[in-house]
Design an enzyme around this catalytic site. Structure first.
Site, PDB file in Angstrom:
ATOM      1  N   HIS A  29      -9.443  -3.355  -2.162  1.00 37.82           N
ATOM      2  CA  HIS A  29      -9.721  -2.346  -1.153  1.00 37.82           C
ATOM      3  C   HIS A  29     -11.003  -2.782  -0.450  1.00 37.82           C
ATOM      4  O   HIS A  29     -12.000  -3.070  -1.107  1.00 37.82           O
ATOM      5  CB  HIS A  29      -9.896  -0.965  -1.795  1.00 37.82           C
ATOM      6  CG  HIS A  29      -9.899   0.141  -0.796  1.00 37.82           C
ATOM      7  ND1 HIS A  29      -8.738   0.717  -0.344  1.00 37.82           N
ATOM      8  CD2 HIS A  29     -10.915   0.736  -0.138  1.00 37.82           C
ATOM      9  CE1 HIS A  29      -9.052   1.646   0.556  1.00 37.82           C
ATOM     10  NE2 HIS A  29     -10.359   1.680   0.700  1.00 37.82           N
TER      11      HIS A  29
ATOM     12  N   ASP B 144       0.830  -1.194   0.000  1.00 37.30           N
ATOM     13  CA  ASP B 144       0.000   0.000   0.000  1.00 37.30           C
ATOM     14  C   ASP B 144       0.876   1.260   0.000  1.00 37.30           C
ATOM     15  O   ASP B 144       1.674   1.460   0.927  1.00 37.30           O
ATOM     16  CB  ASP B 144      -0.856  -0.034   1.288  1.00 37.30           C
ATOM     17  CG  ASP B 144      -2.259   0.470   1.062  1.00 37.30           C
ATOM     18  OD1 ASP B 144      -2.537   0.976  -0.033  1.00 37.30           O
ATOM     19  OD2 ASP B 144      -3.073   0.355   1.984  1.00 37.30           O
ATOM     20  N   ASP B 145       0.726   2.098  -1.031  1.00 39.71           N
ATOM     21  CA  ASP B 145       1.374   3.427  -1.043  1.00 39.71           C
ATOM     22  C   ASP B 145       2.905   3.387  -1.065  1.00 39.71           C
ATOM     23  O   ASP B 145       3.552   4.297  -0.539  1.00 39.71           O
ATOM     24  CB  ASP B 145       0.939   4.261   0.181  1.00 39.71           C
ATOM     25  CG  ASP B 145      -0.535   4.615   0.165  1.00 39.71           C
ATOM     26  OD1 ASP B 145      -1.305   3.941  -0.543  1.00 39.71           O
ATOM     27  OD2 ASP B 145      -0.933   5.556   0.861  1.00 39.71           O
TER      28      ASP B 145
ATOM     29  N   CYS C  34      -6.127   4.155  -3.715  1.00 42.22           N
ATOM     30  CA  CYS C  34      -6.165   2.699  -3.471  1.00 42.22           C
ATOM     31  C   CYS C  34      -7.221   1.931  -4.253  1.00 42.22           C
ATOM     32  O   CYS C  34      -6.915   1.046  -5.047  1.00 42.22           O
ATOM     33  CB  CYS C  34      -6.352   2.420  -1.989  1.00 42.22           C
ATOM     34  SG  CYS C  34      -5.150   3.263  -0.963  1.00 42.22           S
TER      35      CYS C  34
ATOM     36  N   ASP D 149       0.192  -0.376  -5.061  1.00 42.85           N
ATOM     37  CA  ASP D 149      -0.996   0.146  -5.756  1.00 42.85           C
ATOM     38  C   ASP D 149      -0.753   1.527  -6.371  1.00 42.85           C
ATOM     39  O   ASP D 149      -1.422   1.914  -7.319  1.00 42.85           O
ATOM     40  CB  ASP D 149      -2.252   0.127  -4.867  1.00 42.85           C
ATOM     41  CG  ASP D 149      -2.093   0.856  -3.539  1.00 42.85           C
ATOM     42  OD1 ASP D 149      -0.993   1.350  -3.218  1.00 42.85           O
ATOM     43  OD2 ASP D 149      -3.104   0.934  -2.789  1.00 42.85           O
ATOM     44  N   HIS D 150       0.198   2.282  -5.842  1.00 46.86           N
ATOM     45  CA  HIS D 150       0.602   3.582  -6.401  1.00 46.86           C
ATOM     46  C   HIS D 150       1.717   4.108  -5.509  1.00 46.86           C
ATOM     47  O   HIS D 150       2.126   3.432  -4.557  1.00 46.86           O
ATOM     48  CB  HIS D 150      -0.567   4.584  -6.442  1.00 46.86           C
ATOM     49  CG  HIS D 150      -1.378   4.584  -5.199  1.00 46.86           C
ATOM     50  ND1 HIS D 150      -0.891   5.094  -4.013  1.00 46.86           N
ATOM     51  CD2 HIS D 150      -2.605   4.081  -4.922  1.00 46.86           C
ATOM     52  CE1 HIS D 150      -1.786   4.904  -3.068  1.00 46.86           C
ATOM     53  NE2 HIS D 150      -2.830   4.280  -3.579  1.00 46.86           N
TER      54      HIS D 150
END
Length: 522
Positions: free
Chosen positions: A104, A11-12, A50, A300-301
């Protein structure tokens, strides 16, 4: 019999990793995975938030096809009954397993992480996840706060653990069950950190003395940044420690010393994540599965760490859209090993600083929407067909081409792309390009600019990244029928990678870009 898949999604996580050339971070286990993998140095998410990003890469469709730009709809009801990557593996005889944050959670995955369509058994969520946003961070005054910067003593935490530690334990348990049952598996493990709050075991701070932490190279809002492009980092403003700083909205800035603390804690959280990944891969070795399991590692990014005076995700800049992406494929990215030889021995970030280089590196620009077809090809399954122009009625197709063809392509080919080309469309298809997009409620930063609800979206920023440039147009968008009007351009951005790698000098108004505009219309 086919290859197992271990799919690790973080995540992130922006690519602050040793294997991506970051000199400060301690990430020996992920670097060790990279040293056995093909690493893509130019991989991008399709939307830097997300739920939309995850639904996009898990279905192999772009946000305009999933129709999810926020958190509040389930694609099977709202767009089309699209098959997902894990569903496709499940239908092809795999046991599919989800641990942690893969889909998510919430309405965007039907409150069930898309079970039973995607998974063979109900997905696992760590029991301590529910404390993530509670007051568990001890302040200087000894009281507990819900802070952004949150190093903790794990023994004082509820149940004496943290969510990612629980996810690692469960994933290891499942690997051993799969080994015992000799079942082909697709195991997705979703780690929470370094998502905010930056809550991690406090000993990881020791790896990053504050005096070694610099500010972002460009901690100011660029002069020619269109206001619609700016994300005002509303989520971090709601944390107790940031709230106490009383920073002006929307442009801040945060005080320098606090910027350093955020950067320090982000790095510390990455090293904590690295330990979890190391333990997981070590268990794959222990179970004797490293020779028969493809490992994918991605995020995810990304997440801005003060660049352009921005924090968090929610933008079209590289810092928000670029992700790590690597594939370990036994016998393909590495030579086959003798049974029992260790490929992923656990490395302690407190003592190991490796500086291992990736097995292979590709500078090709690639997209997360390609994961579905790529993993199908690597597993020897039939690659789902390419989607037609409109595919709301098509259950199984993908909008991302498999990138397996890049795995052993030599880098010289990049040069060929720059040569002239008679047929523009073919030329465009050969030049590798990544598309991302981001919605906004207005032309200027509002409280809901980071995460506008569908009904409030008025502008969509469509962005195109090639090896040479990032080009973005912010155009009028109509949420009632999901249409964009490319005649109605509110703002534009153009950054040249070679002369402006940090994307600080927007030259959109300096040159004519008819050719680029045609490309983005695709």
């Amino acid at each position: 019999d086919g290859m197992n898949v271990l799919f690790i999604v973080v995540d992130d996580l922006r690519p602050v990793l040793g294997c991506y050339g970051d000199k400060l971070v301690k990430s020996p286990n992920i670097d060790q995975l990279a040293s056995q993998s093909i690493v893509f140095s130019n991989a991008y998410a399709q939307q830097a938030v997300c739920a939309p990003s995850r639904v996009s890469f898990l279905t192999g469709r772009r946000p305009d096809t999933t129709r999810l730009y926020d958190f509040y709809s389930y694609w099977r009801v709202h767009a089309g009954n699209y098959s997902t990557m894990p569903q496709y593996f499940k239908e092809n005889g795999y046991v599919t397993l989800s641990v942690g944050k893969v889909f998510h959670p919430g309405v965007s995955s039907n409150y069930s992480d898309d079970y039973p369509y995607s998974w063979s058994i109900p997905p696992f969520h760590p029991s301590t996840e529910k404390y993530e946003n509670d007051k568990t961070c001890r302040g200087k005054d000894g009281k507990l706060y819900a802070n952004l910067v949150c190093p903790v003593d794990v023994t004082e935490m509820p149940s004496g653990t943290l969510p990612d530690i629980q996810s690692t334990e469960e994933a290891i348990r499942l690997l051993n069950v799969m080994k015992t049952n000799k079942e082909k598996f697709f195991l997705a493990v979703g780690y929470h950190k370094p998502h905010i709050p930056l809550r991690y075991p406090q000993e990881f701070l020791k790896l990053y003395p504050l005096e070694n932490i610099t500010l972002a190279p460009d901690p100011w809002v660029p002069e020619k940044l269109p206001s619609v492009a700016y994300n005002p980092w509303t989520d971090i403003r709601q944390r107790d420690d940031v709230k106490a700083l009383n920073v002006s909205f929307p442009y801040g800035p945060l005080p320098d010393d606090f910027q350093r603390q955020i950067r320090q804690s982000y790095y510390a959280a990455v090293s904590y994540l690295d330990v979890q990944v190391g333990l997981l891969l070590n268990a794959l070795d222990d179970a004797g599965l490293s020779n028969s399991t493809t490992v994918v590692f991605t995020a995810d990014h990304g997440w801005s760490l003060g660049e352009h005076g921005e924090w968090a995700k929610y933008s079209n800049f590289d810092v928000a859209t670029r992700v790590p992406l690597m594939f370990y494929v036994p016998g393909m990215t590495t030579s086959s090993r003798s049974q029992g030889e260790r490929i992923f021995p656990y490395l302690d970030p407190f003592s190991h600083v490796l500086g291992l280089v990736p097995q292979g590196q590709s500078k090709k620009v690639v997209e997360l929407v390609s994961l579905f077809s790529t993993l199908a090809e690597l597993a020897g399954l039939q690659v789902p067909p390419a989607c037609p122009e409109t595919s709301f009625h098509v259950a199984l197709c993908t909008e991302g081409e498999s990138i397996v063809r890049y795995f052993n392509a030599s880098e010289e080919k990049v040069e060929e792309e720059r040569d002239g080309c008679a047929d523009t469309y073919r030329c465009f298809n050969e030049e590798s390009v990544a598309f991302s997009q981001y919605p906004r409620p207005a032309d200027t930063p509002q409280w809901n600019s980071d995460k506008p609800k569908l009904k409030d979206i008025r502008i969509m920023g469509y962005s195109m990244r090639t090896v040479d440039y990032r080009y973005t147009v912010w155009v009028r968008f109509y949420p009632n029928n999901f249409s964009a009007n490319f005649e109605d351009i509110h703002a534009g951005e153009l950054y040249m990678v070679e002369t402006d790698p940090n994307q600080d000098y927007n030259i959109y108004n300096n040159i004519s870009h008819g050719v680029l505009f045609k490309k983005i219309l695709g």
